[in-house]
Design an enzyme around this catalytic site. Structure first.
Site, PDB file in Angstrom:
ATOM      1  N   ASP A  52     -12.374 -14.535   5.890  1.00 15.31           N
ATOM      2  CA  ASP A  52     -13.520 -14.903   5.051  1.00 15.31           C
ATOM      3  C   ASP A  52     -14.743 -14.056   5.409  1.00 15.31           C
ATOM      4  OD1 ASP A  52     -14.080 -16.136   7.443  1.00 15.31           O
ATOM      5  OD2 ASP A  52     -14.454 -18.122   6.589  1.00 15.31           O
ATOM      6  N   GLU A 188     -12.748 -15.646  19.398  1.00 11.07           N
ATOM      7  CA  GLU A 188     -13.887 -14.814  18.977  1.00 11.07           C
ATOM      8  C   GLU A 188     -15.068 -15.023  19.921  1.00 11.07           C
ATOM      9  OE1 GLU A 188     -14.875 -14.776  14.815  1.00 11.07           O
ATOM     10  OE2 GLU A 188     -16.669 -13.560  15.180  1.00 11.07           O
TER      11      GLU A 188
HETATM   12  O1  KIV Z   1     -12.994 -13.578   8.790  1.00 12.95           O
HETATM   13  C1  KIV Z   1     -12.560 -12.771   9.605  1.00 12.95           C
HETATM   14  O2  KIV Z   1     -12.484 -11.559   9.357  1.00 12.95           O
HETATM   15  C2  KIV Z   1     -12.117 -13.281  10.903  1.00 12.95           C
HETATM   16  C3  KIV Z   1     -11.887 -12.285  11.987  1.00 12.95           C
HETATM   17  C4  KIV Z   1     -13.200 -11.842  12.497  1.00 12.95           C
HETATM   18  C5  KIV Z   1     -11.043 -12.827  13.059  1.00 12.95           C
HETATM   19  O3  KIV Z   1     -11.976 -14.444  11.070  1.00 12.95           O
END
Ligand code: KIV
Length: 264
Positions: A52, A188
């Site tokens: 997202d 993260e």
């Molecule tokens: O939305 C995204 O791209 C993510 C990654 C940063 C892991 O969740």
């Protein structure tokens, strides 16, 4: 020499799960459209996430909380048309999994659009949703640490796990999610020693972003890796290409060639 992969077997969530503790780290990237998915797959990336982050890097929203299910479905369909051999994982967007019923219904919508697994943010507070999604046959990837869907409450993108209460919560959440049957967990902005500790404790792969080198894999937002978004500067990514500058230059050169009147 770069060898572009021409054929490999389709990868499943179980294949990614089985990479736990193997010497080969799980190098994962995001894609939001057909050509990027094709290129990542040809480069041999084993896991492609329709994240997202779409909201910020493609749609121009200030954060991920604006992304809708309809937008995710649209981009998952585009990525799925590339028929990647990589596992295709899609994010459940903000507020799409607040109840067990919503979580299952929306995971099924993403699966119908072509996702082979889904990811959502949170620990034990979303365990009933995680268990229900898995019980409906949809593989689940967890996401702990800094949770971008909560950036507004949290007041920014900050490293997690530095204080003892957070450290213990992360470990307990990771254990509970692994126990529930998730096939991998994204960490993260988790402090590197805590990410290393989680990696050594849980039986499923950890995939880090800004969480140090000890995870079983790494994931990046592809436009960050390619230097396509110079207006975001991130500590954890060193772009490997200055695509924004190169694109500006090519476009300006082309404009100048096209707009200059021909000599007579
Ligand atoms: O939305 C995204 O791209 C993510 C990654 C940063 C892991 O969740």
């Amino acid at each position: 020499m770069v060898i572009w992969m021409t054929s490999r077997n389709k990868l499943t969530a179980a294949d990614i799960r089985s990479m736990k503790g193997k010497p080969e780290k799980i190098a994962s990237l995001t894609a939001y459209d057909f050509p990027m998915a094709k290129l990542l797959d040809q480069a041999g990336i084993p896991l492609i996430l329709v994240g997202d982050s779409l909201g910020m890097v493609v749609l121009g929203y200030p954060d991920t909380t604006h992304v809708t299910m309809a937008e995710m479905e649209h981009h998952v369909r585009a990525v799925a048309r590339a028929q990647p051999t990589a596992l295709l994982v899609a994010d459940l967007p903000y507020r799409s999994y607040e109840t067990v019923e919503d979580a299952v219904k929306n995971a099924q919508r993403l699966a119908a659009a072509g996702a082979e697994a889904v990811k959502a943010e949170g620990g034990r507070e979303i365990l009933p949703q995680v268990e229900a999604i898995i019980a409906h046959g949809i593989p689940f990837m967890a996401h702990l640490g800094m949770l971008p869907q909560h950036v507004l409450e949290e007041g920014g993108y900050k490293i997690k796990g530095k204080v003892e209460a957070e450290h213990q919560r992360l470990i307990d959440d990771a254990k509970a999610l692994a126990q529930a049957g998730t096939f991998a967990v994204v960490l993260e902005l988790v402090s590197s020693p805590v990410a290393a500790e989680i990696t050594s404790i849980i039986p499923i792969p950890t995939i880090g972003i800004g969480s140090g080198k000890q995870c079983d894999g790494q994931i990046l937002v592809t436009p960050d890796l390619l230097g396509m978004l110079p207006w975001f500067s991130l500590k954890h990514v060193k772009p490997r290409l200055n695509a924004a500058e190169q694109m500006r230059k090519v476009v300006a050169d082309w404009k100048s060639a096209v707009s200059t009147p021909p000599k007579v």
